[in-house]
Design a protein around this motif. Structure first.
Motif, PDB file in Angstrom:
ATOM      1  N   ILE A 142      -1.329   0.675  13.530  1.00 16.70           N
ATOM      2  CA  ILE A 142      -1.583  -0.672  13.008  1.00 16.70           C
ATOM      3  C   ILE A 142      -0.377  -1.553  13.358  1.00 16.70           C
ATOM      4  CG2 ILE A 142      -1.860  -2.050  10.909  1.00 16.70           C
ATOM      5  CD1 ILE A 142      -3.196   0.361   9.601  1.00 16.70           C
ATOM      6  N   ASN A 194     -11.370   8.542  11.276  1.00 18.12           N
ATOM      7  CA  ASN A 194     -10.450   9.672  11.135  1.00 18.12           C
ATOM      8  C   ASN A 194     -11.079  11.029  11.352  1.00 18.12           C
ATOM      9  OD1 ASN A 194      -7.988   8.457  10.579  1.00 18.12           O
ATOM     10  ND2 ASN A 194      -8.649   7.987   8.500  1.00 18.12           N
ATOM     11  N   THR A 222       0.839  -1.205   0.000  1.00 18.11           N
ATOM     12  CA  THR A 222       0.000   0.000   0.000  1.00 18.11           C
ATOM     13  C   THR A 222       0.872   1.253   0.000  1.00 18.11           C
ATOM     14  OG1 THR A 222      -0.146  -0.040   2.419  1.00 18.11           O
ATOM     15  CG2 THR A 222      -1.918  -1.134   1.176  1.00 18.11           C
ATOM     16  N   ARG A 228      -2.611  -6.213  10.468  1.00 25.73           N
ATOM     17  CA  ARG A 228      -2.648  -6.651   9.063  1.00 25.73           C
ATOM     18  C   ARG A 228      -1.376  -7.379   8.666  1.00 25.73           C
ATOM     19  NH1 ARG A 228      -1.482  -4.346   3.813  1.00 25.73           N
ATOM     20  NH2 ARG A 228       0.056  -2.664   3.917  1.00 25.73           N
ATOM     21  N   PRO A 254       2.699   2.852  11.129  1.00 26.01           N
ATOM     22  CA  PRO A 254       1.900   3.896  10.485  1.00 26.01           C
ATOM     23  C   PRO A 254       2.576   4.280   9.180  1.00 26.01           C
ATOM     24  CG  PRO A 254       3.271   4.869  12.181  1.00 26.01           C
ATOM     25  CD  PRO A 254       3.500   3.371  12.241  1.00 26.01           C
ATOM     26  N   SER A 255       1.870   4.958   8.297  1.00 28.61           N
ATOM     27  CA  SER A 255       2.504   5.422   7.073  1.00 28.61           C
ATOM     28  C   SER A 255       3.710   6.296   7.451  1.00 28.61           C
ATOM     29  CB  SER A 255       1.498   6.203   6.234  1.00 28.61           C
ATOM     30  OG  SER A 255       0.861   7.198   7.002  1.00 28.61           O
ATOM     31  N   THR A 278      -9.335  -1.812  21.454  1.00 24.22           N
ATOM     32  CA  THR A 278      -9.276  -2.528  20.168  1.00 24.22           C
ATOM     33  C   THR A 278      -7.887  -2.360  19.553  1.00 24.22           C
ATOM     34  OG1 THR A 278     -10.079  -0.575  18.994  1.00 24.22           O
ATOM     35  CG2 THR A 278     -11.731  -2.211  19.663  1.00 24.22           C
ATOM     36  N   ILE A 300      -9.714  -0.528   6.188  1.00 23.45           N
ATOM     37  CA  ILE A 300      -9.803  -0.929   7.603  1.00 23.45           C
ATOM     38  C   ILE A 300     -11.228  -1.386   7.888  1.00 23.45           C
ATOM     39  CG2 ILE A 300      -9.572  -0.203  10.016  1.00 23.45           C
ATOM     40  CD1 ILE A 300      -7.542   1.865   9.160  1.00 23.45           C
ATOM     41  N   HIS A 360       1.694  -4.784  12.232  1.00 21.82           N
ATOM     42  CA  HIS A 360       1.899  -5.667  11.085  1.00 21.82           C
ATOM     43  C   HIS A 360       2.433  -7.003  11.578  1.00 21.82           C
ATOM     44  CE1 HIS A 360       1.718  -1.665   9.405  1.00 21.82           C
ATOM     45  NE2 HIS A 360       1.529  -2.180   8.217  1.00 21.82           N
ATOM     46  N   ARG A 415     -12.013   2.776   7.007  1.00 25.41           N
ATOM     47  CA  ARG A 415     -11.240   3.506   5.986  1.00 25.41           C
ATOM     48  C   ARG A 415     -11.344   2.716   4.699  1.00 25.41           C
ATOM     49  NH1 ARG A 415      -4.902   4.429   6.966  1.00 25.41           N
ATOM     50  NH2 ARG A 415      -4.832   2.202   6.440  1.00 25.41           N
ATOM     51  N   ARG A 419       2.657  12.753  15.617  1.00 22.86           N
ATOM     52  CA  ARG A 419       1.285  12.240  15.609  1.00 22.86           C
ATOM     53  C   ARG A 419       0.690  12.297  17.015  1.00 22.86           C
ATOM     54  NH1 ARG A 419      -0.616   7.240  12.190  1.00 22.86           N
ATOM     55  NH2 ARG A 419      -2.260   6.343  13.433  1.00 22.86           N
ATOM     56  N   SER A 432      -4.416   0.691   3.316  1.00 20.75           N
ATOM     57  CA  SER A 432      -5.302  -0.472   3.396  1.00 20.75           C
ATOM     58  C   SER A 432      -6.737  -0.095   3.784  1.00 20.75           C
ATOM     59  CB  SER A 432      -4.752  -1.449   4.438  1.00 20.75           C
ATOM     60  OG  SER A 432      -4.673  -0.828   5.702  1.00 20.75           O
ATOM     61  N   PRO A 462      -4.308   5.572  17.206  1.00 16.15           N
ATOM     62  CA  PRO A 462      -3.708   4.250  17.342  1.00 16.15           C
ATOM     63  C   PRO A 462      -2.916   3.814  16.111  1.00 16.15           C
ATOM     64  CG  PRO A 462      -6.079   4.092  17.012  1.00 16.15           C
ATOM     65  CD  PRO A 462      -5.776   5.540  17.154  1.00 16.15           C
TER      66      PRO A 462
HETATM   67  O1  TXA Z   1      -1.874   0.498   4.359  1.00  8.61           O
HETATM   68  C1  TXA Z   1      -1.750   0.793   5.548  1.00  8.61           C
HETATM   69  O2  TXA Z   1      -2.601   0.519   6.393  1.00  8.61           O
HETATM   70  C2  TXA Z   1      -0.445   1.477   5.966  1.00  8.61           C
HETATM   71  C3  TXA Z   1       0.700   0.500   5.730  1.00  8.61           C
HETATM   72  C4  TXA Z   1       2.031   1.037   6.184  1.00  8.61           C
HETATM   73  O3  TXA Z   1       0.398  -0.711   6.339  1.00  8.61           O
HETATM   74  N1  TXA Z   1      -0.495   1.956   7.294  1.00  8.61           N
HETATM   75  C5  TXA Z   1      -1.261   3.019   7.660  1.00  8.61           C
HETATM   76  O4  TXA Z   1      -1.130   3.382   8.991  1.00  8.61           O
HETATM   77  O5  TXA Z   1      -1.965   3.628   6.892  1.00  8.61           O
HETATM   78  P1  TXA Z   1      -1.605   4.784   9.561  1.00  8.61           P
HETATM   79  O6  TXA Z   1      -1.157   4.770  10.995  1.00  8.61           O
HETATM   80  O7  TXA Z   1      -1.119   5.903   8.738  1.00  8.61           O
HETATM   81  O8  TXA Z   1      -3.148   4.687   9.546  1.00  8.61           O
HETATM   82  C6  TXA Z   1      -3.745   3.792  10.446  1.00  8.61           C
HETATM   83  C7  TXA Z   1      -5.164   4.118  10.662  1.00  8.61           C
HETATM   84  C8  TXA Z   1      -5.351   5.399  11.467  1.00  8.61           C
HETATM   85  O9  TXA Z   1      -6.348   6.171  10.864  1.00  8.61           O
HETATM   86  C9  TXA Z   1      -5.804   4.883  12.808  1.00  8.61           C
HETATM   87  O10 TXA Z   1      -6.691   5.782  13.444  1.00  8.61           O
HETATM   88  C10 TXA Z   1      -6.483   3.584  12.457  1.00  8.61           C
HETATM   89  O11 TXA Z   1      -5.711   3.065  11.431  1.00  8.61           O
HETATM   90  N2  TXA Z   1      -6.444   2.638  13.557  1.00  8.61           N
HETATM   91  C11 TXA Z   1      -5.387   2.049  14.111  1.00  8.61           C
HETATM   92  N3  TXA Z   1      -5.747   1.297  15.175  1.00  8.61           N
HETATM   93  C12 TXA Z   1      -7.063   1.411  15.289  1.00  8.61           C
HETATM   94  C13 TXA Z   1      -8.038   0.894  16.188  1.00  8.61           C
HETATM   95  N4  TXA Z   1      -7.700   0.100  17.184  1.00  8.61           N
HETATM   96  N5  TXA Z   1      -9.318   1.243  16.000  1.00  8.61           N
HETATM   97  C14 TXA Z   1      -9.656   2.064  15.001  1.00  8.61           C
HETATM   98  N6  TXA Z   1      -8.799   2.599  14.113  1.00  8.61           N
HETATM   99  C15 TXA Z   1      -7.527   2.276  14.261  1.00  8.61           C
END
Ligand code: TXA
Ligand code: MG
Length: 324
Positions: A61, A216, A31, A117, A138-139, A113, A179, A63, A191, A54, A177, A59
């Protein structure tokens, strides 16, 4: 001239040593590039928040290498999670599940939660396999900025914060990705991404809800500025594009499905993009970064079609065009 960055590497053993020492390593996924840190190390996790700027309640993700590792990070895993994992992993789908009590609240922003992924990229999978545990990812961009789809993009944002950037070339998918939250009675898309709500609904054989607001967007009905270049972005409907440009009297560049009209001066950068949503997504963030570097007053983007195939792209474009 762009100088080669000496942190860009393909050396996985060195990357693992950095991670074991609590340092940050950016890694490629299908991604976007992730900002990796050992998900069991609170000091390393804190470095991720600091590097990105940030907020602590957003939160991360985690991997993992394969679905079997879900049991280490989550509890009360519903059958739907195993079904989706079997069907889509490795791939651009993130599952939100109930977190295991042992998982640090630093990762989950204090929530109960956790997002997990398995990314579909050979370098990421090898890194995760050899590392043997989870990596927060995270990105790999400064908070709110455009996500990185090449190692060079990561270097431009975070060169000083990372110990290494694993170079896996340009990301295939190009946007983050999908979500899906499985802790609710009905699976909920938080998402949008390349894997659509319809695909998830089909595989699970049940309805799914699309509720982006719970993820978001903090103020109901408004979009948080995200995925945004420094140059203001204007999204313009196809049928208004020409008339809008004819009235414009400041420096701009354009991303459009149309050919450059004759009235537009030669020095205006006009990028004609693909009308295939997969190719558009693949190029989107690299295009936004390239247009941003022109330092014009405005980036004009022709609004793509509003059907499902473009849903994730329209989501990113809308956020990129929110006034900061
Ligand atoms: O494609 C992707 O998902 C990329 C690649 C690197 O894997 N990662 C990514 O991470 O986009 P980030 O941190 O930029 O975005 C993660 C999103 C955030 O909007 C966050 O709020 C949401 O995932 N998220 C993470 N943990 C969560 C949770 N427990 N409940 C709800 N949303 C969550
Ligand atoms: Mg992000």
């Amino acid at each position: 001239m762009i100088k080669a960055n000496n942190k860009i590497t393909k050396n996985i053993p060195a990357a693992i040593e950095f991670l074991n020492n609590g340092e940050l390593v950016s890694f490629p996924t299908e991604t976007v590039y992730g900002l990796g840190a050992d998900a069991r190390n609170p000091i390393a996790i804190n470095k991720v928040f600091q590097a990105k700027g940030r907020p602590a309640d957003h939160p991360l993700i985690v991997h993992i290498h394969d679905a079997e590792q879900l049991n280490f990070w989550a509890i009360n895993i519903p059958p739907a999670a195993w079904t989706l994992a079997k069907y889509f992993w490795p791939g651009p789908l993130t599952l939100v599940l109930n977190k295991h009590p042992n998982v640090s609240e630093l990762i989950t922003g204090g929530q109960d939660t956790i997002a997990l992924r398995v990314p579909n990229h050979p370098l990421a999978l090898e890194l995760l396999h050899r590392f043997g545990s989870g990596l927060v990812g995270p990105s790999a961009n400064i908070y709110g900025h455009v996500s990185p789809t090449t190692a060079e993009h990561v270097a431009a944002d975070l060169s000083n914060s990372v110990a290494a950037i694993l170079d896996g070339g340009a990301c295939d998918v190009g946007i983050e990705s999908t979500i899906v939250c499985l802790t609710t009675t009905t699976p909920t898309i938080m998402r949008q991404g390349q894997i659509s709500a319809e695909q998830i609904s089909q595989v699970l054989g049940c309805d799914v809800i699309i509720n982006i607001a719970s993820n978001n967007i903090r103020v109901s009905g408004t979009h948080e500025s995200h995925y945004a270049p420094s140059t203001p972005v204007n999204l313009i409907a196809s049928n208004n594009l020409i008339i809008f440009l004819q009235k414009l009297n400041k420096p701009y560049s354009v991303i459009s499905f149309q050919d450059k009209p004759i009235f537009v001066p030669d020095n205006i950068y006009w990028q004609k993009t693909s009308d295939n949503p997969q190719i558009y997504a693949h190029d989107l963030y690299a295009n936004l970064r390239a247009h941003d570097q022109l330092n014009n007053d405005l980036i004009i983007i022709e609004q793509p079609p509003t059907n499902q195939a473009w849903a994730a792209i329209n989501d990113r474009l809308t956020r990129a065009s929110v006034k900061k």
